[in-house]
Motif scaffolding. Structure first.
Motif, mmCIF file in Angstrom:
data_model
loop_
_atom_site.group_PDB
_atom_site.id
_atom_site.type_symbol
_atom_site.label_atom_id
_atom_site.label_comp_id
_atom_site.label_asym_id
_atom_site.label_seq_id
_atom_site.Cartn_x
_atom_site.Cartn_y
_atom_site.Cartn_z
ATOM 1 N N THR A 185 0.787 -1.238 0.000
ATOM 2 C CA THR A 185 0.000 0.000 0.000
ATOM 3 C C THR A 185 0.815 1.283 0.000
ATOM 4 N N SER A 186 2.092 1.213 0.345
ATOM 5 C CA SER A 186 2.885 2.444 0.462
ATOM 6 C C SER A 186 3.578 2.796 -0.853
ATOM 7 N N SER A 187 4.019 4.030 -0.923
ATOM 8 C CA SER A 187 4.807 4.490 -2.064
ATOM 9 C C SER A 187 6.268 4.141 -1.809
ATOM 10 N N PRO A 188 6.966 3.577 -2.791
ATOM 11 C CA PRO A 188 8.382 3.252 -2.597
ATOM 12 C C PRO A 188 9.210 4.519 -2.390
ATOM 13 N N VAL A 189 10.182 4.440 -1.478
ATOM 14 C CA VAL A 189 11.057 5.583 -1.193
ATOM 15 C C VAL A 189 12.498 5.111 -1.063
ATOM 16 N N THR A 190 13.413 6.030 -1.302
ATOM 17 C CA THR A 190 14.834 5.797 -1.052
ATOM 18 C C THR A 190 15.407 7.064 -0.429
ATOM 19 N N ILE A 191 16.426 6.870 0.400
ATOM 20 C CA ILE A 191 17.170 8.022 0.917
ATOM 21 C C ILE A 191 18.649 7.716 0.774
ATOM 22 N N ALA A 229 9.322 4.568 6.455
ATOM 23 C CA ALA A 229 10.186 3.516 6.993
ATOM 24 C C ALA A 229 11.139 3.031 5.912
ATOM 25 N N VAL A 230 12.406 2.826 6.300
ATOM 26 C CA VAL A 230 13.426 2.364 5.361
ATOM 27 C C VAL A 230 14.337 1.342 6.032
ATOM 28 N N ALA A 231 14.949 0.512 5.191
ATOM 29 C CA ALA A 231 15.925 -0.476 5.665
ATOM 30 C C ALA A 231 17.147 -0.420 4.771
#
Length: 179
Positions: free
Chosen positions: A123-129, A147-149
């Motif tokens: 359900t979430s939008s993919p993100v990167t940092i 949230a990121v891993a």
């Protein structure tokens, strides 16, 4: 009748070949069975939701950081008993929780499970940092999450704000504090 015997013979031989018993020179007979058994390991579970147990400070974010990111004054800060990486809970002056940051360091599987529990892949939008951190962000009924891993590390933030930039900034600050 002969046709039935020919069909049954290969089935019986296949069952004997996978039984794990091998004769001389048949050392590879169990490798397929072992591969199937090892692939049936239960999926990793996310750590339990943290609970605040003591007053702060937060090792990853300052009160001023949170006030800037979340747009609200910080009344108090509490931390969980998780060592060495406690979760941090930031409250508004009226006592309402405004931002929570959870940090996990361990296995990559559990780190990914934590991210999926906070910001579900479905359900979430993919993100990167920066630094190779990947995960998801989304609005929720009560605010937003980010949230990121990265390998065996995960950082997740839950905000009472209906904009994902607030938890994103908190996660970015926390990942940089982790090194």
């Amino acid at each position: 009748m002969r046709r039935h015997v020919l069909v049954a013979v290969p089935v019986v031989l296949l069952a004997v070949g996978c039984s794990g018993e091998s004769g001389p020179g048949e050392g590879g007979a169990t490798s397929s069975a072992a591969a199937v058994a090892s692939s049936s390991v239960a999926p990793a579970q996310a750590p339990a939701s943290p609970e605040p147990t003591a007053n702060g400070p937060c090792p990853y974010l300052s009160d001023a950081d949170v006030a800037q990111f979340n747009g609200q004054h910080v009344g108090k800060v509490r931390v969980s008993a998780d060592k060495p990486h406690p979760a941090c809970f930031f409250y508004r002056p009226n006592g309402e929780e405004q931002l929570r940051v959870q940090v996990y360091v361990g296995t990559p599987e559990v780190a990914k499970a934590l991210v999926d529990a906070i910001a579900p892949v479905a359900t979430s939008s993919p993100v990167t940092i920066d630094g190779g951190w990947k995960g998801g962000a989304q609005l929720t009924e009560k605010g937003s999450v980010f949230a990121v891993a990265n390998g065996g590390k995960a950082v997740a933030a839950v905000s009472n704000q209906k904009r994902t930039i607030a938890p994103k900034r908190a996660v970015e600050k926390a990942t940089s504090a982790m090194g």
